[in-house]
Enzyme design. Structure first.
Site, short mmCIF file in Angstrom:
data_model
loop_
_atom_site.label_atom_id
_atom_site.label_comp_id
_atom_site.label_asym_id
_atom_site.label_seq_id
_atom_site.Cartn_x
_atom_site.Cartn_y
_atom_site.Cartn_z
N SER A 167 10.76 -1.56 -4.05
CA SER A 167 9.52 -1.43 -4.83
C SER A 167 9.12 0.01 -5.14
CB SER A 167 8.37 -2.13 -4.11
OG SER A 167 8.52 -3.53 -4.20
N LYS A 170 8.36 0.56 -8.72
CA LYS A 170 7.06 0.38 -9.37
C LYS A 170 6.36 1.71 -9.68
CE LYS A 170 6.14 -4.17 -7.31
NZ LYS A 170 7.24 -4.33 -6.35
N SER A 224 1.97 -3.52 -4.15
CA SER A 224 3.36 -3.83 -4.48
C SER A 224 3.51 -5.26 -4.99
CB SER A 224 4.26 -3.60 -3.26
OG SER A 224 5.54 -3.19 -3.66
N LYS A 329 4.09 5.33 -2.46
CA LYS A 329 4.62 3.99 -2.78
C LYS A 329 5.56 3.56 -1.67
CE LYS A 329 4.83 0.28 -5.05
NZ LYS A 329 4.96 -0.37 -3.72
#
Length: 397
Positions: A167, A170, A224, A329
């Site tokens: 992820s 993202k 997420s 992140k």
């Protein structure tokens, strides 16, 4: 007369002989059960196991009730227990728990349940990257720590290795949405196309849920949310294919030469990058006020239908007052391991941290904490020295 006396003597000694035989049989039966020998009958094994379990439970096994159970039932239970125990024994990391059920013979173990850690190894583990030593004994097989402003590399570990990034994808998804200046108050509806068919993961954003583009962007960066990220790419002008192509062209423009994107969520293990490339992305994203704000938010509660749903940040460090995080992140799929990228102010410096393929649920956060303490300690003693310049880390806009 002598014969009659012999019979009387034999009759008198008979109870003792029987007792010795019973005692010997009991010892042999006990040894057979303990050693798992094949010469003890299944019914005998089951009876002995039942008696031991009953004794531990504080109950007294009754021969009459054991007899009622029948040798066939005992034999079936013994085979099931033996097969299950063998299965558990082959799982070294399994946590074992035994379920008991009451019957007339007392508490008898019926089924052993094993909850084993996922056996699939990450790409980094398969490549042997965890065998690389580093001065902080990090649990991440790949790491890069650098000063964003001076580009000094403070710590590096397999930073050129190209691995799945989960992820962390993202972050690029969010950057493109922000740079496109699309209306954040525009409504976007989750459709069946946004449902994960790659890993089969769930989501609290049901098909038919309508939120604004800004809300989906926050849920993608902060929590997420896979369906949110996919919907952002799907509704981008030109569609999903155009969006993915733009992700790759933007990566090249930033100097991320070892990065490839297949889709906007990170569920695909074919979304891959290196720590050096990700440091460039983090640096760029940290200078985007919208990405910085949404990725570091502690939580958000959108109205979904007639319900309020609470979403929280997947990075617990954003709630830690000792941390000043500019952008962050997290990511995880089994092929990538636990991943984390951040830009944070440490000892008065803007430090970029990249951790890939970390083992253990909390290990990526522990690695970040370890790096923070190390940078702070070094700052107190003497200025940090760069280990080596890294070509390309100056990046492009």
């Amino acid at each position: 007369m002598k014969f009659n006396e012999y019979l009387k003597g034999l009759y008198a000694a008979l109870p003792a002989l029987v007792g010795v035989r019973v005692l010997a049989g009991g010892v042999m039966l006990g040894f057979a059960v303990m050693a798992g020998s094949s010469w003890a009958s299944p019914s005998a094994k089951s009876s002995s196991a039942s008696a031991v379990a009953a004794k531990k439970a504080g109950a007294q096994a009754k021969p009459s009730t054991a007899k009622k159970a029948g040798p066939v039932a005992k034999q079936g239970a013994s085979k099931k227990l033996g097969a299950r125990a063998k299965q558990i024994a082959t799982k070294p990391n399994a946590k074992r728990s035994v379920k008991f059920a009451k019957n007339k013979a007392g508490r008898v173990p019926l089924k052993a349940v094993a909850r084993a850690a996922p056996s699939r190894l990450s790409y980094g583990a398969l490549a042997g990257l965890h065998s690389t030593d580093d001065p902080l004994d990090l649990r991440s097989s790949v790491a890069l720590v650098m000063d964003e402003e001076t580009r000094e590399v403070l710590l590096r570990k397999n930073d050129l290795a190209v691995l799945p990034i989960a992820s962390l994808t993202k972050l690029m998804t969010g950057l493109l949405i922000s740079e496109a200046k699309l209306p954040l108050d525009e409504s976007v509806t989750i459709t069946a196309e946004d449902v994960d068919t790659e890993k089969g993961s769930g989501s609290r954003l049901r098909v038919g849920t309508t939120l604004t583009r800004g809300e989906l962007l926050q849920l993608a960066l902060m929590s997420s949310e896979n369906r949110a990220a996919h919907a952002l790419g799907r509704t981008y002008p030109g569609g999903l294919d155009t969006f993915v192509a733009l992700m790759n062209s933007r990566a090249q423009a930033l100097g991320m030469t070892n990065t490839r994107y297949i889709e906007p969520t990170g569920l695909s293990s074919r979304n891959q990058s290196s720590a050096q490339d990700l440091a460039l992305l983090v640096s760029k994203a940290s200078r985007d006020p919208l990405i910085s704000e949404l990725s570091t938010a502690k939580g958000y509660m959108p109205i979904v239908g007639n319900r309020h749903l609470q979403f929280n940040n997947t990075n617990a460090l954003v709630k830690d007052p000792d941390w000043d995080i500019g952008v962050q992140k997290t990511g995880y799929i089994s092929e990538a391991g636990r991943c984390l990228v951040m830009q944070a102010k440490v000892a008065g410096r803007k430090i970029i941290m990249v951790f890939l393929d970390s083992t253990g649920r909390l290990s990526r956060v522990a690695d970040a904490q370890r790096v923070k303490r190390w940078v702070e300690a070094k700052a107190l003693l003497h200025p940090l020295q760069t280990t080596a310049p890294v070509a390309g880390l100056a990046g492009r806009g």
